[in-house]
Design a protein around this motif. Structure first.
Motif, mmCIF file in Angstrom:
data_model
loop_
_atom_site.group_PDB
_atom_site.id
_atom_site.type_symbol
_atom_site.label_atom_id
_atom_site.label_comp_id
_atom_site.label_asym_id
_atom_site.label_seq_id
_atom_site.Cartn_x
_atom_site.Cartn_y
_atom_site.Cartn_z
ATOM 1 N N VAL A 133 -33.419 -17.946 -67.893
ATOM 2 C CA VAL A 133 -31.963 -17.887 -67.878
ATOM 3 C C VAL A 133 -31.571 -17.165 -66.595
ATOM 4 O O VAL A 133 -32.178 -16.151 -66.230
ATOM 5 C CB VAL A 133 -31.417 -17.154 -69.120
ATOM 6 C CG1 VAL A 133 -29.910 -17.011 -69.043
ATOM 7 C CG2 VAL A 133 -31.825 -17.885 -70.386
ATOM 8 N N HIS A 180 -28.892 -15.102 -64.386
ATOM 9 C CA HIS A 180 -27.728 -14.227 -64.513
ATOM 10 C C HIS A 180 -27.265 -13.763 -63.139
ATOM 11 O O HIS A 180 -28.085 -13.505 -62.256
ATOM 12 C CB HIS A 180 -28.071 -12.985 -65.341
ATOM 13 C CG HIS A 180 -28.375 -13.281 -66.765
ATOM 14 N ND1 HIS A 180 -27.404 -13.481 -67.710
ATOM 15 C CD2 HIS A 180 -29.547 -13.426 -67.422
ATOM 16 C CE1 HIS A 180 -27.954 -13.732 -68.869
ATOM 17 N NE2 HIS A 180 -29.269 -13.708 -68.725
ATOM 18 N N SER A 232 -17.962 -11.276 -69.970
ATOM 19 C CA SER A 232 -18.892 -12.179 -69.314
ATOM 20 C C SER A 232 -18.387 -13.615 -69.430
ATOM 21 O O SER A 232 -17.411 -13.879 -70.142
ATOM 22 C CB SER A 232 -20.290 -12.062 -69.935
ATOM 23 O OG SER A 232 -20.247 -12.455 -71.289
ATOM 24 N N VAL A 251 -19.922 -17.987 -69.111
ATOM 25 C CA VAL A 251 -21.054 -18.906 -69.054
ATOM 26 C C VAL A 251 -20.633 -20.140 -68.272
ATOM 27 O O VAL A 251 -19.613 -20.753 -68.595
ATOM 28 C CB VAL A 251 -21.494 -19.336 -70.476
ATOM 29 C CG1 VAL A 251 -22.612 -20.367 -70.407
ATOM 30 C CG2 VAL A 251 -21.904 -18.141 -71.299
ATOM 31 N N ARG A 277 -20.112 -10.406 -65.134
ATOM 32 C CA ARG A 277 -21.420 -10.861 -65.621
ATOM 33 C C ARG A 277 -21.326 -12.350 -65.912
ATOM 34 O O ARG A 277 -20.518 -12.767 -66.748
ATOM 35 C CB ARG A 277 -21.834 -10.096 -66.874
ATOM 36 C CG ARG A 277 -22.189 -8.663 -66.576
ATOM 37 C CD ARG A 277 -22.790 -7.928 -67.757
ATOM 38 N NE ARG A 277 -22.855 -8.727 -68.957
ATOM 39 C CZ ARG A 277 -22.561 -8.281 -70.164
ATOM 40 N NH1 ARG A 277 -22.193 -7.047 -70.343
ATOM 41 N NH2 ARG A 277 -22.657 -9.062 -71.220
ATOM 42 N N ASN A 322 -23.486 -15.850 -66.851
ATOM 43 C CA ASN A 322 -24.686 -16.580 -67.257
ATOM 44 C C ASN A 322 -24.580 -17.936 -66.560
ATOM 45 O O ASN A 322 -23.682 -18.727 -66.863
ATOM 46 C CB ASN A 322 -24.723 -16.732 -68.776
ATOM 47 C CG ASN A 322 -25.895 -17.558 -69.254
ATOM 48 O OD1 ASN A 322 -26.362 -18.473 -68.581
ATOM 49 N ND2 ASN A 322 -26.355 -17.260 -70.450
ATOM 50 N N THR A 340 -37.595 -16.089 -70.405
ATOM 51 C CA THR A 340 -37.204 -16.325 -71.792
ATOM 52 C C THR A 340 -38.346 -16.994 -72.534
ATOM 53 O O THR A 340 -38.989 -17.903 -72.011
ATOM 54 C CB THR A 340 -35.949 -17.231 -71.849
ATOM 55 O OG1 THR A 340 -34.934 -16.666 -71.021
ATOM 56 C CG2 THR A 340 -35.429 -17.356 -73.258
#
Length: 192
Positions: A14, A16, A128, A130, A163, A165, A184
């Motif tokens: 993943v 970040h 955050s 995504v 933040r 993702n 992960t």
């Protein structure tokens, strides 16, 4: 877990991105990157002539879904690093219903006729966000993937979200933005 028949299996990392909260724009964030990445990103951004193209954030994106969804399908068909069946167009309606104004699309479109060249669906939470799905025409000289990512990061900074993702694919390209990969794993048990 091993005693119960599970095996740990490494899956896609993943990715970040942590942005310094003092940043007020993508340019502020870019100033913290290595010179070679700043140079590359500047070159990509300069390829998108602001007289001809604009980057917009669409909170109400459903009226444009008929034009945007085929771009997503094209990217899904071209995928090589990670492939999965594309979500149906109804998925975008469901996401909008559940996330409301926290589901936005960053898009690049032509100024002369308003035609969309690409988009990125971004889902926001309190602290955050995504980068979820993307779709774009294959116009290599415009670096649409990079420019959509720049636009989405700039919007996150504008919203004071630091933040991000960035998903599981294209790690090397995402590292140019200062992102890092997080290993992960998942536990798997064979049932016979």
């Amino acid at each position: 877990w091993e005693g119960n028949g599970f095996t740990s299996v490494r899956v896609l990392d993943v990715i970040h991105l942590e942005i310094d909260p003092s940043a007020r724009s993508f340019d502020d964030h870019a100033a913290t990157l290595k010179y070679k990445y700043r140079y590359q990103l500047s070159r990509y951004r300069n390829a998108l002539d602001p007289e001809r193209y604009e980057t917009v954030t669409l909170t109400d994106f459903l009226p444009y879904l008929d034009e945007l969804y085929p771009l997503y399908l094209d990217v899904s068909r071209r995928a090589s690093e990670y492939t999965a069946p594309p979500y149906p167009a109804a998925y975008f309606h469901i996401v909008k219903h559940h996330f409301g104004d926290d589901a936005v699309i960053t898009a690049i479109r032509r100024r002369d006729n308003g035609r969309f060249l690409g988009f990125m669906l971004v889902l926001y939470a309190k602290e955050s966000c995504v980068h979820q799905y993307i779709g774009f025409d294959r116009i290599d000289e415009l670096y649409l993937w990079y420019n959509l990512t720049v636009g989405a990061i700039d919007e996150a900074i504008r919203r004071r979200v630091f933040r991000i993702n960035m998903g599981v694919t294209h790690a090397v390209s995402k590292h140019k933005f200062g992102a890092h990969s997080e290993a992960t794993s998942m536990l798997v048990k064979s049932i016979r």
